[in-house]
Scaffold this motif. Structure first.
Motif, PDB file in Angstrom:
ATOM      1  N   SER A   1       0.861  -1.189   0.000  1.00  0.00           N
ATOM      2  CA  SER A   1       0.000   0.000   0.000  1.00  0.00           C
ATOM      3  C   SER A   1       0.891   1.230   0.000  1.00  0.00           C
ATOM      4  O   SER A   1       2.113   1.130   0.137  1.00  0.00           O
ATOM      5  CB  SER A   1      -0.934   0.003   1.213  1.00  0.00           C
TER       6      SER A   1
ATOM      7  N   CYS B   1       1.888   2.908   5.339  1.00  0.00           N
ATOM      8  CA  CYS B   1       1.303   2.129   6.433  1.00  0.00           C
ATOM      9  C   CYS B   1       0.930   2.999   7.627  1.00  0.00           C
ATOM     10  O   CYS B   1       0.109   2.611   8.455  1.00  0.00           O
ATOM     11  CB  CYS B   1       2.242   1.009   6.869  1.00  0.00           C
TER      12      CYS B   1
ATOM     13  N   ALA C   1       2.568  -1.876  10.113  1.00  0.00           N
ATOM     14  CA  ALA C   1       1.823  -2.606   9.089  1.00  0.00           C
ATOM     15  C   ALA C   1       0.612  -3.322   9.677  1.00  0.00           C
ATOM     16  O   ALA C   1       0.554  -3.634  10.866  1.00  0.00           O
ATOM     17  CB  ALA C   1       2.737  -3.608   8.390  1.00  0.00           C
ATOM     18  N   GLU C   2      -0.364  -3.596   8.801  1.00  0.00           N
ATOM     19  CA  GLU C   2      -1.588  -4.281   9.182  1.00  0.00           C
ATOM     20  C   GLU C   2      -1.501  -5.765   8.808  1.00  0.00           C
ATOM     21  O   GLU C   2      -0.657  -6.174   7.999  1.00  0.00           O
ATOM     22  CB  GLU C   2      -2.792  -3.619   8.486  1.00  0.00           C
TER      23      GLU C   2
ATOM     24  N   ASP D   1       7.584   0.176  11.021  1.00  0.00           N
ATOM     25  CA  ASP D   1       8.283   0.722   9.858  1.00  0.00           C
ATOM     26  C   ASP D   1       9.390   1.689  10.287  1.00  0.00           C
ATOM     27  O   ASP D   1       9.376   2.890   9.981  1.00  0.00           O
ATOM     28  CB  ASP D   1       7.282   1.427   8.935  1.00  0.00           C
TER      29      ASP D   1
ATOM     30  N   SER E   1      -2.244  -2.060  13.026  1.00  0.00           N
ATOM     31  CA  SER E   1      -1.758  -0.744  12.588  1.00  0.00           C
ATOM     32  C   SER E   1      -2.599   0.390  13.146  1.00  0.00           C
ATOM     33  O   SER E   1      -2.331   1.555  12.854  1.00  0.00           O
ATOM     34  CB  SER E   1      -1.784  -0.664  11.057  1.00  0.00           C
TER      35      SER E   1
ATOM     36  N   SER F   1      -7.301   6.097   4.876  1.00  0.00           N
ATOM     37  CA  SER F   1      -7.199   4.805   5.555  1.00  0.00           C
ATOM     38  C   SER F   1      -8.308   4.715   6.591  1.00  0.00           C
ATOM     39  O   SER F   1      -9.054   5.675   6.800  1.00  0.00           O
ATOM     40  CB  SER F   1      -5.827   4.623   6.225  1.00  0.00           C
TER      41      SER F   1
ATOM     42  N   GLY G   1      -1.848   7.266   7.712  1.00  0.00           N
ATOM     43  CA  GLY G   1      -1.556   6.350   6.618  1.00  0.00           C
ATOM     44  C   GLY G   1      -2.469   6.498   5.414  1.00  0.00           C
ATOM     45  O   GLY G   1      -3.458   7.231   5.436  1.00  0.00           O
TER      46      GLY G   1
ATOM     47  N   GLY H   1      -2.396  -0.788   4.311  1.00  0.00           N
ATOM     48  CA  GLY H   1      -1.269  -0.926   5.239  1.00  0.00           C
ATOM     49  C   GLY H   1      -0.672  -2.313   5.359  1.00  0.00           C
ATOM     50  O   GLY H   1       0.216  -2.530   6.187  1.00  0.00           O
TER      51      GLY H   1
ATOM     52  N   CYS I   1       5.203  -1.088   2.457  1.00  0.00           N
ATOM     53  CA  CYS I   1       4.791   0.317   2.497  1.00  0.00           C
ATOM     54  C   CYS I   1       5.611   1.042   1.439  1.00  0.00           C
ATOM     55  O   CYS I   1       6.828   1.154   1.559  1.00  0.00           O
ATOM     56  CB  CYS I   1       5.047   0.890   3.887  1.00  0.00           C
TER      57      CYS I   1
ATOM     58  N   TYR J   1       9.750  -5.988   5.284  1.00  0.00           N
ATOM     59  CA  TYR J   1       8.284  -5.974   5.244  1.00  0.00           C
ATOM     60  C   TYR J   1       7.650  -7.363   5.233  1.00  0.00           C
ATOM     61  O   TYR J   1       6.483  -7.513   5.612  1.00  0.00           O
ATOM     62  CB  TYR J   1       7.799  -5.179   4.020  1.00  0.00           C
TER      63      TYR J   1
END
Length: 444
Positions: free
Chosen positions: A230, A233, A237-238, A257, A347, A381, A405, A409, A413, A434
């Motif tokens: 995405s 993020c 991150a999700e 991140d 996230s 987001s 974000g 996410g 990213c 990642y």
């Protein structure tokens, strides 16, 4: 898989389609060689080629020379339902395939996967990025696509129905993935991956990145990874299952991140008070940047309308919000009394949100549905907090969303990865940041 497969990409769906051929194309099932300008429209349930006797359920035009021939489609819509939505003419290599789908003409481009990737990377972000980011993006885009092809093959081989909507009297849960497409592998817009043909595919660095990683994918325990990405993020991150189907992919984790966790924050963002603290402040992260040299590498011209992506704010009056939710959800909540976070992901993105209205109360999700209901296009987001203002007889007159974000996410990213590339990280280091415990594997 020993050679790169061909893939079918859905470009657009219209009542009438105008296109032109630059080079010679042959219509399947005939000796006719096509060049120049053409148009088609639906007549009696078939595709009618203007100024000819040709009327079929499917038209398939193949280039006689793939490398030197292109076709151009007029008025292709990009950024469908997003804030940058616009029309443009686009050129493509490969086969032009036209089919009838739901009473309209669906335009499909058939081409080799590696040629598709050259366009995707240039379409998803500026092609002036660092070579290592371009290589990383080539590998995740290739992995994602092969995973989708394998998934589609699996779904087509089963009689079980695939459900992505669950509704009760108190909840409405829906997610959006590429299973919507049954007559082609992927679409050309943000629903899958941005693909804009050769319109943005001529950068030599992109071609170099794709060629030098040809056939390389991410794998986890020998299985190709459903590698997602995405724009930003927002700092963490999700998880996959918080955005799409309830399946855990161990390589898609709550990546912080940053080389180390930002000081002064509890990064367990599933907890509401931690999310509020995180979203309403400005923690350090790779993707927390305003460096225009980096951002110009990642953001195309139409993306520059969204420069405040790491932390953002949206404000609605009561009237604006109640009318927006009615329009976007098709449900009349009356006055919006409250919006209550019910469930957050790793996230801080909301996966379930409760709307309390004077006429109706409902919990809904997942993240993209929340973004859809609360914006004319899509919120950047679903990682946001809710501030109510000017409460009169229990009815807030204004709502302010403080957000973090851009996009779902999950996985890579793009802005964070661009910063990593700018800092000198190599493509395998970016990927291993990642995607956890993955292997780089050459499949063909």
């Amino acid at each position: 898989m020993n050679t790169a497969p061909n893939i079918d990409v859905g470009i657009m769906c219209r009542d009438k389609v105008e296109f032109s051929f630059d080079g010679k194309f042959q219509l399947k099932g005939s000796q006719e060689i096509c060049n120049g300008n053409y148009s088609v429209q639906i007549e009696n349930g078939k595709i009618k080629l203007a100024d000819s006797d040709i009327s079929q359920e499917e038209l398939y035009f193949s280039p006689l020379d793939f490398m030197t021939s292109e076709f151009e489609l007029k008025d292709v819509t990009i950024g469908v339902n997003f804030h940058w939505e616009q029309n443009e003419n686009q050129k493509f290599q490969g086969v032009l395939k036209l089919i009838v789908e739901d009473g309209k003409i669906t335009v499909i481009n058939v081409l080799p996967l590696e040629n598709y990737l050259i366009s995707v990377i240039s379409s998803e972000m500026s092609a002036t990025n660092s070579l290592d980011l371009l290589k990383a993006h080539a590998i995740i885009s290739r992995s994602w696509l092969i995973a989708q092809i394998e998934k589609q093959d699996k779904l087509s081989g089963t009689t079980e129905s695939y459900e992505s909507t669950f509704e009760t009297e108190t909840e409405f849960i829906k997610w959006y993935d590429r299973e919507d497409h049954v007559n082609f592998h992927v679409c050309a817009d943000d629903h899958c991956q941005r693909y804009q043909g050769t319109t943005r595919a001529q950068n030599p660095n992109v071609i170099k990145a794709v060629n030098e990683t040809a056939g390389v994918i991410l794998s986890y325990n020998g299985v190709v990874c459903d590698a997602r990405f995405s724009k930003c993020c927002g700092g963490i991150a999700e998880l996959f299952e918080n955005c799409w189907e309830p399946v855990n992919h161990p390589y898609l984790t709550a990546v912080i991140d940053n080389p180390k966790a930002a000081k002064g924050y509890n990064t367990n963002l599933i907890v509401e008070e931690n999310s509020v603290e995180w979203i309403q402040n400005n923690p350090e992260a790779f993707c927390n940047t305003d460096d225009e040299e980096v951002l110009k590498q990642v953001l195309n011209e139409y993306d520059w309308v969204a420069k405040d992506f790491y932390r953002w704010m949206v404000e609605y009056s009561q009237k604006e919000l109640s009318e927006l939710i009615l329009k976007r959800s098709g449900r009349d909540f009356g006055d919006i009394i409250d919006m209550i976070p019910v469930e957050r992901g790793t996230s801080g993105r909301l996966t379930k949100l409760k709307i309390v209205g004077s006429k109706k109360t409902l919990i809904f999700g997942k993240e993209l549905e929340i973004r859809r209901w609360l914006s004319e296009s899509h919120l950047y987001s679903s990682a946001f907090t809710i501030e109510k203002q000017d409460v009169v007889e229990g009815i807030p007159q204004n709502f302010i969303l403080h957000g973090a974000g851009w996009g779902h996410g999950v996985g890579l990213c793009q802005i964070g990865a661009a910063v990593m590339g700018h800092k000198g990280y190599k493509y395998d280091e970016i990927l291993q940041h990642y995607f956890k415990n993955i292997t780089l594997e050459k499949r063909y």
